[in-house]
Write a protein that holds these residues in place. Structure first.
Motif, mmCIF file in Angstrom:
data_model
loop_
_atom_site.group_PDB
_atom_site.id
_atom_site.type_symbol
_atom_site.label_atom_id
_atom_site.label_comp_id
_atom_site.label_asym_id
_atom_site.label_seq_id
_atom_site.Cartn_x
_atom_site.Cartn_y
_atom_site.Cartn_z
ATOM 1 N N ASN A 49 59.996 157.775 26.912
ATOM 2 C CA ASN A 49 60.098 157.257 25.585
ATOM 3 C C ASN A 49 61.535 156.977 25.071
ATOM 4 N N LYS A 50 62.491 157.932 25.419
ATOM 5 C CA LYS A 50 63.865 157.729 24.804
ATOM 6 C C LYS A 50 64.363 156.511 25.563
ATOM 7 N N ALA A 51 64.128 156.350 27.069
ATOM 8 C CA ALA A 51 64.555 155.295 27.564
ATOM 9 C C ALA A 51 64.056 153.997 27.228
ATOM 10 N N LEU A 52 62.716 153.856 26.691
ATOM 11 C CA LEU A 52 62.090 152.660 26.385
ATOM 12 C C LEU A 52 62.733 152.460 24.820
ATOM 13 N N ARG A 53 63.017 153.377 23.997
ATOM 14 C CA ARG A 53 63.817 153.035 22.750
ATOM 15 C C ARG A 53 64.951 152.381 23.022
ATOM 16 N N ARG A 54 65.880 153.105 23.968
ATOM 17 C CA ARG A 54 67.199 152.243 23.983
ATOM 18 C C ARG A 54 66.803 150.761 24.649
ATOM 19 N N VAL A 55 66.097 150.510 25.488
ATOM 20 C CA VAL A 55 65.785 149.308 26.034
ATOM 21 C C VAL A 55 65.343 148.313 24.845
ATOM 22 N N ILE A 56 64.548 148.862 23.849
ATOM 23 C CA ILE A 56 63.962 148.118 22.934
ATOM 24 C C ILE A 56 65.126 147.786 21.851
ATOM 25 N N LEU A 57 66.073 148.864 21.758
ATOM 26 C CA LEU A 57 67.262 148.598 20.776
ATOM 27 C C LEU A 57 68.198 147.490 21.299
ATOM 28 N N LYS A 58 68.344 147.601 22.601
ATOM 29 C CA LYS A 58 69.066 146.582 23.343
ATOM 30 C C LYS A 58 68.814 145.315 23.318
ATOM 31 N N THR A 59 67.514 144.901 23.392
ATOM 32 C CA THR A 59 67.033 143.626 23.378
ATOM 33 C C THR A 59 66.881 143.184 21.806
ATOM 34 N N GLY A 60 66.522 144.148 21.008
ATOM 35 C CA GLY A 60 66.321 143.786 19.562
ATOM 36 C C GLY A 60 67.729 143.173 19.167
ATOM 37 N N GLN A 61 68.882 143.643 19.475
ATOM 38 C CA GLN A 61 70.274 143.163 19.055
ATOM 39 C C GLN A 61 70.327 141.660 19.532
ATOM 40 N N GLY A 62 69.691 141.282 20.766
ATOM 41 C CA GLY A 62 70.041 139.845 21.260
ATOM 42 C C GLY A 62 68.955 139.044 20.893
ATOM 43 N N SER A 63 68.092 139.486 20.367
ATOM 44 C CA SER A 63 66.764 138.743 19.781
ATOM 45 C C SER A 63 66.830 138.075 18.413
ATOM 46 N N ALA A 64 67.696 138.651 17.575
ATOM 47 C CA ALA A 64 68.024 138.337 16.326
ATOM 48 C C ALA A 64 68.305 137.003 16.010
ATOM 49 N N MET A 65 69.030 136.581 17.061
ATOM 50 C CA MET A 65 69.696 135.205 17.008
ATOM 51 C C MET A 65 68.487 134.157 17.074
ATOM 52 N N SER A 66 67.791 134.571 18.021
ATOM 53 C CA SER A 66 66.704 133.496 18.554
ATOM 54 C C SER A 66 65.546 133.668 17.415
ATOM 55 N N THR A 67 65.466 134.717 16.627
ATOM 56 C CA THR A 67 64.231 134.759 15.642
ATOM 57 C C THR A 67 64.856 133.760 14.482
#
Length: 69
Positions: free
Chosen positions: A43-61
């Motif tokens: 769960n901790k590993a998945l949260r880290r991945v989600i946070l990292k991908t969330g930062q990059g997807s803000a621009m695409s949104t």
């Protein structure tokens, strides 16, 4: 979560000392605690991945919203 797991381990040890746990029950509880620890790690590993991908997807949104307008 680790505090909860430590609490569970302490309760299990207390039950074992008082003789209230059968060997089968102890084995099951140990297996469940191990699985809980693995799920917590995952769960901790998945949260880290989600946070990292969330930062990059803000621009695409923002770009997608601009294109829809």
């Amino acid at each position: 979560m680790t505090e909860k797991m430590e609490h569970y381990k302490e309760r299990m040890a207390a039950l074992q000392e008082s003789g209230e746990l059968s060997p089968e029950t102890q084995s099951l509880l140990t297996e469940m605690l191990d699985e809980l620890a693995e799920m917590n790690r995952s769960n901790k590993a998945l949260r880290r991945v989600i946070l990292k991908t969330g930062q990059g997807s803000a621009m695409s949104t923002r770009l997608r919203d601009a294109l829809y307008e």
